[in-house]
Design a protein around this motif. Structure first.
Motif, mmCIF file in Angstrom:
data_model
loop_
_atom_site.group_PDB
_atom_site.id
_atom_site.type_symbol
_atom_site.label_atom_id
_atom_site.label_comp_id
_atom_site.label_asym_id
_atom_site.label_seq_id
_atom_site.Cartn_x
_atom_site.Cartn_y
_atom_site.Cartn_z
ATOM 1 N N LYS A 181 -18.198 9.722 9.076
ATOM 2 C CA LYS A 181 -18.227 10.039 10.513
ATOM 3 C C LYS A 181 -17.642 8.913 11.356
ATOM 4 C CE LYS A 181 -20.561 13.842 9.794
ATOM 5 N NZ LYS A 181 -19.875 15.046 9.569
ATOM 6 N N LYS A 182 -16.706 8.178 10.790
ATOM 7 C CA LYS A 182 -16.019 7.122 11.529
ATOM 8 C C LYS A 182 -14.573 7.553 11.718
ATOM 9 C CE LYS A 182 -18.831 3.440 9.594
ATOM 10 N NZ LYS A 182 -18.833 2.212 8.811
ATOM 11 N N LYS A 183 -14.178 7.756 12.945
ATOM 12 C CA LYS A 183 -12.818 8.195 13.230
ATOM 13 C C LYS A 183 -11.954 6.993 13.608
ATOM 14 C CE LYS A 183 -10.066 11.576 15.379
ATOM 15 N NZ LYS A 183 -9.758 12.818 14.817
ATOM 16 N N ILE A 184 -10.806 6.913 12.989
ATOM 17 C CA ILE A 184 -9.868 5.833 13.284
ATOM 18 C C ILE A 184 -8.877 6.339 14.329
ATOM 19 C CG2 ILE A 184 -8.036 4.393 12.348
ATOM 20 C CD1 ILE A 184 -9.517 4.405 9.714
ATOM 21 N N LYS A 185 -8.783 5.622 15.431
ATOM 22 C CA LYS A 185 -7.857 6.001 16.491
ATOM 23 C C LYS A 185 -6.514 5.317 16.323
ATOM 24 C CE LYS A 185 -11.437 6.891 19.851
ATOM 25 N NZ LYS A 185 -11.967 6.571 21.169
ATOM 26 N N LYS A 186 -6.548 4.080 15.840
ATOM 27 C CA LYS A 186 -5.320 3.308 15.676
ATOM 28 C C LYS A 186 -5.400 2.511 14.391
ATOM 29 C CE LYS A 186 -4.442 2.580 20.564
ATOM 30 N NZ LYS A 186 -4.197 1.575 21.602
ATOM 31 N N PHE A 193 6.571 10.400 5.934
ATOM 32 C CA PHE A 193 6.114 9.414 6.910
ATOM 33 C C PHE A 193 7.188 9.166 7.964
ATOM 34 C CE2 PHE A 193 5.686 5.041 8.428
ATOM 35 C CZ PHE A 193 4.350 5.007 8.806
ATOM 36 N N ALA A 194 8.409 8.951 7.523
ATOM 37 C CA ALA A 194 9.515 8.666 8.447
ATOM 38 C C ALA A 194 9.740 9.828 9.417
ATOM 39 C CB ALA A 194 10.792 8.370 7.665
ATOM 40 N N HIS A 195 9.668 11.048 8.913
ATOM 41 C CA HIS A 195 9.866 12.222 9.769
ATOM 42 C C HIS A 195 8.757 12.299 10.823
ATOM 43 C CE1 HIS A 195 11.040 16.236 10.980
ATOM 44 N NE2 HIS A 195 9.778 16.608 10.838
ATOM 45 N N LEU A 234 0.865 -1.172 0.000
ATOM 46 C CA LEU A 234 0.000 0.000 0.000
ATOM 47 C C LEU A 234 0.899 1.218 0.000
ATOM 48 C CD1 LEU A 234 -2.474 -1.042 2.830
ATOM 49 C CD2 LEU A 234 -2.833 -1.222 0.385
ATOM 50 N N ASP A 235 0.412 2.322 -0.519
ATOM 51 C CA ASP A 235 1.198 3.547 -0.425
ATOM 52 C C ASP A 235 0.449 4.565 0.424
ATOM 53 O OD1 ASP A 235 -0.787 4.392 -2.139
ATOM 54 O OD2 ASP A 235 0.534 4.869 -3.789
ATOM 55 N N LEU A 236 1.115 5.647 0.766
ATOM 56 C CA LEU A 236 0.514 6.647 1.644
ATOM 57 C C LEU A 236 -0.709 7.304 1.015
ATOM 58 C CD1 LEU A 236 3.644 8.328 3.233
ATOM 59 C CD2 LEU A 236 1.990 6.814 4.312
ATOM 60 N N LYS A 237 -0.693 7.505 -0.295
ATOM 61 C CA LYS A 237 -1.850 8.117 -0.950
ATOM 62 C C LYS A 237 -3.087 7.249 -0.767
ATOM 63 C CE LYS A 237 0.764 10.593 -4.444
ATOM 64 N NZ LYS A 237 1.054 10.738 -5.867
ATOM 65 N N TYR A 238 -2.924 5.943 -0.922
ATOM 66 C CA TYR A 238 -4.042 5.028 -0.745
ATOM 67 C C TYR A 238 -4.542 5.055 0.705
ATOM 68 C CZ TYR A 238 -6.792 0.775 -0.477
ATOM 69 O OH TYR A 238 -7.801 -0.121 -0.261
ATOM 70 N N LEU A 239 -3.621 5.005 1.662
ATOM 71 C CA LEU A 239 -4.014 5.028 3.071
ATOM 72 C C LEU A 239 -4.706 6.336 3.425
ATOM 73 C CD1 LEU A 239 -0.917 3.387 4.780
ATOM 74 C CD2 LEU A 239 -3.156 2.370 4.396
ATOM 75 N N ASP A 240 -4.189 7.462 2.941
ATOM 76 C CA ASP A 240 -4.828 8.760 3.188
ATOM 77 C C ASP A 240 -6.235 8.790 2.612
ATOM 78 O OD1 ASP A 240 -2.733 9.848 4.624
ATOM 79 O OD2 ASP A 240 -1.842 10.846 2.877
ATOM 80 N N LYS A 241 -6.399 8.240 1.421
ATOM 81 C CA LYS A 241 -7.717 8.200 0.777
ATOM 82 C C LYS A 241 -8.697 7.377 1.621
ATOM 83 C CE LYS A 241 -10.007 6.754 -3.465
ATOM 84 N NZ LYS A 241 -9.862 6.034 -4.721
#
Length: 60
Positions: A23-28, A45-47, A7-14
C-alpha cells in the motif's frame, strides 16, 4: 576495471509491485543519467518516455 551492472526494467517493475502490495504508492523515481541511458535502450521504455514528453499531463 569491474564491469558496470545496471538494473533492468523487470527488476524495477518487481520492486514497484512490491511497494504497491504494501500500500505504498511511488509518485516519482530518481535515476541517474547512466541508468536512464541504459533503460532508453529498451524499446518499450523509450517509447513510453518519448510519448509522455509530449503530454504535460503524463510526464514520465
Amino acid at each position: 576495471m569491474a564491469e558496470q551492472q545496471y538494473l533492468d526494467l523487470k527488476y524495477l517493475d518487481k520492486q514497484l509491485d512490491e511497494f504497491e502490495k504494501k500500500k505504498k504508492k511511488i509518485k516519482k523515481m530518481r535515476i541517474g543519467y547512466k541508468l536512464f541511458t541504459h533503460l532508453m535502450g529498451d524499446e518499450k521504455f523509450a517509447h513510453h518516455v518519448s510519448e509522455s514528453a509530449l503530454n504535460p499531463d503524463k510526464r514520465s
